[in-house]
Design an enzyme around this catalytic site. Structure first.
Site, PDB file in Angstrom:
ATOM      1  N   HIS A  37      23.664   1.329  11.363  1.00  0.00           N
ATOM      2  CA  HIS A  37      24.858   1.999  11.342  1.00  0.00           C
ATOM      3  C   HIS A  37      25.766   1.294  12.549  1.00  0.00           C
ATOM      4  O   HIS A  37      25.515   0.574  13.515  1.00  0.00           O
ATOM      5  CB  HIS A  37      24.738   3.433  11.654  1.00  0.00           C
ATOM      6  N   ARG A  91      -0.745 -14.437  20.370  1.00  0.00           N
ATOM      7  CA  ARG A  91      -1.270 -15.749  20.217  1.00  0.00           C
ATOM      8  C   ARG A  91      -0.872 -16.463  18.948  1.00  0.00           C
ATOM      9  O   ARG A  91      -0.204 -15.662  18.059  1.00  0.00           O
ATOM     10  CB  ARG A  91      -2.783 -15.709  20.600  1.00  0.00           C
ATOM     11  N   ALA A 113      -0.887  -3.141  13.938  1.00  0.00           N
ATOM     12  CA  ALA A 113      -0.576  -1.711  13.536  1.00  0.00           C
ATOM     13  C   ALA A 113       0.130  -1.101  14.363  1.00  0.00           C
ATOM     14  O   ALA A 113       0.351  -1.403  15.512  1.00  0.00           O
ATOM     15  CB  ALA A 113      -1.920  -0.928  13.392  1.00  0.00           C
ATOM     16  N   ASN A 143       0.735  -1.243  -0.072  1.00  0.00           N
ATOM     17  CA  ASN A 143      -0.028  -0.116  -0.016  1.00  0.00           C
ATOM     18  C   ASN A 143       0.793   1.140   0.056  1.00  0.00           C
ATOM     19  O   ASN A 143       2.019   1.179  -0.081  1.00  0.00           O
ATOM     20  CB  ASN A 143      -0.954   0.130   1.315  1.00  0.00           C
TER      21      ASN A 143
END
Length: 188
Positions: free
Chosen positions: A113, A181, A158, A83
């Site tokens: 780094h 889970r 999210a 997306n």
């Protein structure tokens, strides 16, 4: 050994190397073209994507805008959906399997780094590959850090920051991301 070869070997390397700078400049041109193609010209988008990425499987959709460091270090399996605002920090290899859904604002990062301040100031870095196995869904705003492998059939919630490997068939969330889970292997 070239700087590019060192990066693939997960050794300390100099991304300021002339060959790598030239490759990034070429990628910037290809990204500009891809991100400015008329969104409904799917054939032109597919053609541009195939010139940008290392491999693009069948049925892939990559929404604009897209960002990548090199492009050629990223491979997409079949039926992958990326997306908007996907960031592929692909100085190292990024491998994305089949049937993977990547929501808006997801970042896959292969670079890190040096912890040594002198090396860091000199611009040196390492890369560690990122692997997203088949049937994975990365929800909005997920960040996958260098060296992580996300197992097949998993869902990452999210805003999660994935710092360690996630086993197959897992629902994992949080910062740092952790499994909450196990998911069934097949849909009921």
């Amino acid at each position: 050994m070239t700087e590019k070869e060192k990066s693939y070997a997960e050794m300390l390397y100099q991304p300021g190397d002339a060959e790598l700078v030239a490759d990034r400049d070429e990628t910037i041109k290809k990204l500009y073209l891809y991100n400015n193609i008329y969104p409904l010209d799917r054939a032109a988008r597919r053609e541009a994507l195939e010139k940008l990425l290392g491999k693009v499987g069948k049925g892939c959709v990559v929404e604009q805008p897209l960002f990548c460091t090199y492009g050629y270090n990223t491979t997409l399996g079949d039926n992958v959906f990326l997306n908007v605002n996907c960031k592929l920090m692909d100085s190292g290899k990024i491998t994305i399997g089949n049937n993977v859904f990547i929501a808006p604002n997801v970042c896959l990062i292969t670079e890190e780094h040096s912890m040594d301040v002198k090396e860091r100031i000199a611009g040196f870095e390492y890369t560690h590959p990122v692997t997203i196995e088949d049937n994975v869904w990365l929800c909005t705003g997920v960040m996958v850090l260098p060296g992580v492998k996300i197992g097949k059939n998993s869902v990452i919630g999210a805003g999660s920051v994935v710092t360690k490997d996630i086993p197959p068939n897992s629902l994992a969330v949080g910062t740092p991301c952790r499994v909450i889970r196990t998911l069934p292997e097949t849909a009921k």
